[in-house]
Design a protein around this motif. Sequence first.
Motif, PDB file in Angstrom:
ATOM      1  N   ARG A   1       0.825  -1.197   0.000  1.00 41.80           N
ATOM      2  CA  ARG A   1       0.000   0.000   0.000  1.00 41.80           C
ATOM      3  C   ARG A   1       0.865   1.255   0.000  1.00 41.80           C
ATOM      4  O   ARG A   1       0.551   2.233  -0.661  1.00 41.80           O
ATOM      5  N   GLU A   2       1.958   1.193   0.749  1.00 43.79           N
ATOM      6  CA  GLU A   2       2.818   2.366   0.805  1.00 43.79           C
ATOM      7  C   GLU A   2       3.516   2.595  -0.533  1.00 43.79           C
ATOM      8  O   GLU A   2       3.657   3.729  -0.971  1.00 43.79           O
TER       9      GLU A   2
ATOM     10  N   ALA B   1       2.324   1.874  -3.457  1.00 42.82           N
ATOM     11  CA  ALA B   1       1.307   2.473  -4.333  1.00 42.82           C
ATOM     12  C   ALA B   1       1.114   3.953  -3.998  1.00 42.82           C
ATOM     13  O   ALA B   1       1.011   4.798  -4.896  1.00 42.82           O
ATOM     14  N   GLY B   2       1.073   4.268  -2.720  1.00 38.27           N
ATOM     15  CA  GLY B   2       0.939   5.669  -2.296  1.00 38.27           C
ATOM     16  C   GLY B   2       2.109   6.510  -2.772  1.00 38.27           C
ATOM     17  O   GLY B   2       1.934   7.619  -3.281  1.00 38.27           O
ATOM     18  N   LEU B   3       3.302   5.971  -2.636  1.00 37.85           N
ATOM     19  CA  LEU B   3       4.500   6.689  -3.083  1.00 37.85           C
ATOM     20  C   LEU B   3       4.470   6.929  -4.582  1.00 37.85           C
ATOM     21  O   LEU B   3       4.845   8.008  -5.051  1.00 37.85           O
TER      22      LEU B   3
ATOM     23  N   HIS C   1       1.797   7.216  -6.473  1.00 39.46           N
ATOM     24  CA  HIS C   1       0.825   8.292  -6.724  1.00 39.46           C
ATOM     25  C   HIS C   1       1.409   9.656  -6.365  1.00 39.46           C
ATOM     26  O   HIS C   1       1.205  10.643  -7.075  1.00 39.46           O
ATOM     27  N   ALA C   2       2.128   9.694  -5.253  1.00 44.15           N
ATOM     28  CA  ALA C   2       2.741  10.959  -4.823  1.00 44.15           C
ATOM     29  C   ALA C   2       3.769  11.425  -5.855  1.00 44.15           C
ATOM     30  O   ALA C   2       3.801  12.604  -6.229  1.00 44.15           O
ATOM     31  N   LEU C   3       4.573  10.507  -6.333  1.00 45.76           N
ATOM     32  CA  LEU C   3       5.618  10.855  -7.298  1.00 45.76           C
ATOM     33  C   LEU C   3       5.015  11.360  -8.605  1.00 45.76           C
ATOM     34  O   LEU C   3       5.477  12.366  -9.169  1.00 45.76           O
TER      35      LEU C   3
ATOM     36  N   LEU D   1      14.414   5.701   3.188  1.00 46.92           N
ATOM     37  CA  LEU D   1      13.208   5.004   3.633  1.00 46.92           C
ATOM     38  C   LEU D   1      13.408   3.499   3.511  1.00 46.92           C
ATOM     39  O   LEU D   1      13.068   2.720   4.409  1.00 46.92           O
TER      40      LEU D   1
END
Lengths: 227, 227
Positions: free
Chosen positions: A154-155, A157-159, A161-163, A209
């Motif tokens: 999930r993280e 995927a979030g990263l 999207h953020a990028l 990270l």
Amino acid sequence: MKSKRVPRAVREQQMLDAAVLTFARRGYRAASMDEIAEVAGVSKPLVYLYLNSKEELFSAVIRRERAALVAAVTAAVQPGEAADRQLWSGLRGFFAHTAEHPAGWAVLHQQARTHGEPFAVEVADMRAEIVAFVTELIGMAAKEAGCVGELAEREVAGLAHALVGAAESLAEWANTRTDEGPSGDQEHPTAKDAAATMMNFAWTGLGHLMGGERWTPGGAGGEGGRG
Amino acid sequence: MKSKRVPRAVREQQMLDAAVLTFARRGYRAASMDEIAEVAGVSKPLVYLYLNSKEELFSAVIRRERAALVAAVTAAVQPGEAADRQLWSGLRGFFAHTAEHPAGWAVLHQQARTHGEPFAVEVADMRAEIVAFVTELIGMAAKEAGCVGELAEREVAGLAHALVGAAESLAEWANTRTDEGPSGDQEHPTAKDAAATMMNFAWTGLGHLMGGERWTPGGAGGEGGRG
């Protein structure tokens, strides 16, 4: 104007070129077929003959600009390389293409998303394609760094999207600055600058990270009470 | 329905609540004053009496949602704190607010930007306000880290745009996932998750960037020729 015969495919590309500029400049609704025909240097009936309607012309423009952007990013990337270099190359390809084709980027990023279903779906598909590619690269990078399972799916995927959101925003900003005039280009960041900013911003953070280094709200004096 | 007298201000807020939901669900153009009146539980003439036209209603919705979002972010931040904590708090406030008000966020992020000048300008102003705030925080953080002049002004502005774009994209993604159902909320990232993702992504990168550590394309094998 010369009346020399121009092949249909060439004429069509001229019309699409004119349409991209006009849609970017006026917006989808305000753009007129008259202006598009004028910019293309052809008659309005010929535009209708080739591309049927403003809706179909807009669709054709979105499909062409989407394909060109995806091709530019894909061509920039060398599949065999390390994930961070692939991302660097892809970002550089993205920023170079959007800087060279500001009207195409404006149509995809601003116009296409805002005028209903068929157009918005095309751009949403493109975005999903790019997000999937970036998600894969971040996953690869995590694997290369030996931290499988460490970054939850999930993280990742979030990263991704953020990028992608960060790159879109940076491209929009960079292109807005070019409005100051084509000659004053010391003023606007180059594709390399923009890609370097993104990599510095994202990748070093991501690297640490993956190394297990995380920002915590406690780091600068504790959460709440301990002031 | 009760015919009890409701003060005008209360009625107006009920209409704006109904309008936010309807604009987010249907889109600006497809949303009808009939549906808004129905959702608000009032007559259509009353909506026109209070808010004049669909355009004015949409404007009022955008102004209210903009003010609420900016207030949520501002209230979350403690001005005296270190820059990284201010950014953490602001991001957390932003993600909490957009998660609690998905319709308001959809109107600001999707609808308001796409239906012409007066609406788009309102959102562009809000975005500029937030970018200016983030630019200031990054500048402050650079100063705290003792690297004045190290991060060029242009790069700080670029980073701020990237960060805001990343947060917008992440908020959109997080809200899309909530569509899986309000009860299945183990599926969607909380405001704290989203803010932590952003901080891990951006701030650790930024921290090392300020420490003079930069990602370079040469790092993983040299630019070009040297293989």
